[in-house]
Scaffold this motif. Structure first.
Motif, PDB file in Angstrom:
ATOM      1  N   TYR A 195       0.859  -1.179   0.000  1.00  0.00           N
ATOM      2  CA  TYR A 195       0.000   0.000   0.000  1.00  0.00           C
ATOM      3  C   TYR A 195       0.894   1.228   0.000  1.00  0.00           C
ATOM      4  O   TYR A 195       2.073   1.137   0.382  1.00  0.00           O
ATOM      5  CB  TYR A 195      -0.919   0.017   1.220  1.00  0.00           C
ATOM      6  CG  TYR A 195      -0.218  -0.159   2.545  1.00  0.00           C
ATOM      7  CD1 TYR A 195       0.276   0.928   3.250  1.00  0.00           C
ATOM      8  CD2 TYR A 195      -0.053  -1.427   3.081  1.00  0.00           C
ATOM      9  CE1 TYR A 195       0.927   0.770   4.459  1.00  0.00           C
ATOM     10  CE2 TYR A 195       0.601  -1.598   4.298  1.00  0.00           C
ATOM     11  CZ  TYR A 195       1.082  -0.505   4.977  1.00  0.00           C
ATOM     12  OH  TYR A 195       1.728  -0.675   6.172  1.00  0.00           O
ATOM     13  N   MET A 235      -0.897  -2.740  -6.701  1.00  0.00           N
ATOM     14  CA  MET A 235      -1.647  -3.133  -5.511  1.00  0.00           C
ATOM     15  C   MET A 235      -2.530  -4.343  -5.784  1.00  0.00           C
ATOM     16  O   MET A 235      -2.608  -5.262  -4.958  1.00  0.00           O
ATOM     17  CB  MET A 235      -2.467  -1.955  -4.979  1.00  0.00           C
ATOM     18  CG  MET A 235      -1.641  -1.012  -4.114  1.00  0.00           C
ATOM     19  SD  MET A 235      -2.632   0.110  -3.094  1.00  0.00           S
ATOM     20  CE  MET A 235      -3.009   1.366  -4.313  1.00  0.00           C
ATOM     21  N   ASN A 264      -1.693  -7.742  -3.834  1.00  0.00           N
ATOM     22  CA  ASN A 264      -2.688  -7.987  -2.798  1.00  0.00           C
ATOM     23  C   ASN A 264      -3.766  -8.989  -3.194  1.00  0.00           C
ATOM     24  O   ASN A 264      -4.392  -9.605  -2.323  1.00  0.00           O
ATOM     25  CB  ASN A 264      -3.370  -6.677  -2.394  1.00  0.00           C
ATOM     26  CG  ASN A 264      -2.413  -5.665  -1.812  1.00  0.00           C
ATOM     27  OD1 ASN A 264      -1.205  -5.907  -1.729  1.00  0.00           O
ATOM     28  ND2 ASN A 264      -2.918  -4.507  -1.430  1.00  0.00           N
ATOM     29  N   SER A 267      -9.406   5.665   0.662  1.00  0.00           N
ATOM     30  CA  SER A 267      -8.317   4.908   0.047  1.00  0.00           C
ATOM     31  C   SER A 267      -8.936   3.817  -0.819  1.00  0.00           C
ATOM     32  O   SER A 267      -8.855   2.624  -0.514  1.00  0.00           O
ATOM     33  CB  SER A 267      -7.408   4.299   1.130  1.00  0.00           C
ATOM     34  OG  SER A 267      -6.363   3.560   0.547  1.00  0.00           O
ATOM     35  N   TYR A 280      -6.659   0.516  -2.363  1.00  0.00           N
ATOM     36  CA  TYR A 280      -6.256  -0.445  -1.342  1.00  0.00           C
ATOM     37  C   TYR A 280      -7.480  -1.113  -0.718  1.00  0.00           C
ATOM     38  O   TYR A 280      -7.509  -2.331  -0.527  1.00  0.00           O
ATOM     39  CB  TYR A 280      -5.426   0.244  -0.262  1.00  0.00           C
ATOM     40  CG  TYR A 280      -5.021  -0.687   0.862  1.00  0.00           C
ATOM     41  CD1 TYR A 280      -4.056  -1.671   0.657  1.00  0.00           C
ATOM     42  CD2 TYR A 280      -5.618  -0.595   2.120  1.00  0.00           C
ATOM     43  CE1 TYR A 280      -3.691  -2.539   1.678  1.00  0.00           C
ATOM     44  CE2 TYR A 280      -5.260  -1.454   3.151  1.00  0.00           C
ATOM     45  CZ  TYR A 280      -4.292  -2.423   2.924  1.00  0.00           C
ATOM     46  OH  TYR A 280      -3.943  -3.287   3.933  1.00  0.00           O
ATOM     47  N   THR A 286      -8.742  -3.788  -2.928  1.00  0.00           N
ATOM     48  CA  THR A 286      -7.981  -5.042  -2.923  1.00  0.00           C
ATOM     49  C   THR A 286      -8.360  -5.890  -1.720  1.00  0.00           C
ATOM     50  O   THR A 286      -8.498  -7.117  -1.834  1.00  0.00           O
ATOM     51  CB  THR A 286      -6.457  -4.791  -2.903  1.00  0.00           C
ATOM     52  OG1 THR A 286      -6.046  -4.195  -1.659  1.00  0.00           O
ATOM     53  CG2 THR A 286      -6.032  -3.909  -4.061  1.00  0.00           C
ATOM     54  N   LYS A 287      -8.541  -5.264  -0.566  1.00  0.00           N
ATOM     55  CA  LYS A 287      -8.882  -6.032   0.624  1.00  0.00           C
ATOM     56  C   LYS A 287     -10.323  -6.539   0.571  1.00  0.00           C
ATOM     57  O   LYS A 287     -10.639  -7.621   1.081  1.00  0.00           O
ATOM     58  CB  LYS A 287      -8.637  -5.199   1.886  1.00  0.00           C
ATOM     59  CG  LYS A 287      -7.161  -5.003   2.179  1.00  0.00           C
ATOM     60  CD  LYS A 287      -6.440  -6.347   2.311  1.00  0.00           C
ATOM     61  CE  LYS A 287      -4.987  -6.200   2.692  1.00  0.00           C
ATOM     62  NZ  LYS A 287      -4.326  -7.513   2.875  1.00  0.00           N
TER      63      LYS A 287
END
Length: 245
Positions: free
Chosen positions: A93, A109, A113, A150, A153, A156-157
């Protein structure tokens, strides 16, 4: 206190040279598992491997199938022919809010990730099934369910947590349990402020060592009936609002 809850098991942990991955590697070693510590920093990797009684394997998980498959093969060899536990902790990140998320950062990313753990699971899970089962643990994040500025990121999570449930549906019938952990705001370099934990029951940052017991539980036989969950270990960040008197 050591209880040997993972005695006789083997584990591959990515991103294990620092922070949460490091804490999990140390906890697994203390619980009797044979550990492969994976990451890019050889100096830190050697330190964690020595402290956990494990082996360090350098890997730059760039999202390519080749990189993930190479790590899976090397770790399998180092662990005597089988991987019982896979922890996908490696992630990237921006180190500063001032970083411009251009196409290159966006792609990096998602590669590190999302693609890297996907291809690692695809390399490891079928081998686990052939040996009768295993446990896979993916590291998500509290930001996947509480909007923060954000988006990439966070995306991606969110993908990792959604894929965790899908992987569970895919590999669970073969004896491979796939679960996730969603850490809260954790003490680590570049994240010194507790402001994001105000108004939570914990009221302060968590530590990497606070996450590791959840990873031990999800890897152990105690969680044999646990499939497809994402366990919040976040000090109440996403589920509780403390109202000041």
């Amino acid at each position: 206190m050591q209880s040997n809850r993972l005695e006789g098991k083997t584990a591959l942990i990515t991103g294990a040279t620092s922070n949460i991955g490091r804490a999990i590697a140390l906890a697994y070693g203390a619980e009797g598992a044979r550990v492969v510590v994976s990451g890019r920093d050889a100096t830190r990797g050697a330190e964690v491997a020595a402290a956990s009684g494990g082996t360090f394997i350098a890997a730059d998980l760039d999202g390519s199938p080749q990189a993930s498959e190479a790590l899976a093969t090397a770790a399998t060899d180092a662990l005597g022919g089988r991987i019982d536990i896979l922890v996908n902790s490696a992630a990237t990140y921006p180190s500063s809010a001032d970083v411009v998320i251009d196409e290159a950062w966006f792609d990096r990313m998602f590669a590190v990730n999302v693609k890297a753990p996907h291809f690692l699971i695809e390399a490891v899970a079928p081998r686990m099934a052939e040996h009768g089962g295993g446990a896979i643990i993916n590291l998500g994040s509290w930001v996947a369910r509480l909007g923060v500025p954000s988006p990439v990121y966070t995306g991606t999570k969110g993908a990792v947590e959604a894929m965790t449930r899908a992987y569970s549906a895919l590999y669970g019938p073969s004896g491979v349990r796939v679960n996730g952990i969603s850490p809260g705001v954790i003490q680590e370099p570049g994240n010194p402020s507790a402001v994001m934990m105000r108004g939570t029951p914990a009221a302060d940052l968590g530590t990497p060592e606070a996450i590791a017991p959840a990873a031990v539980y999800l890897a152990s036989d105690e969680s044999a009936f646990v499939h497809g969950i994402v366990l919040d270990v976040d000090g109440g960040r996403t589920g509780v609002a403390v109202i000041a008197a």
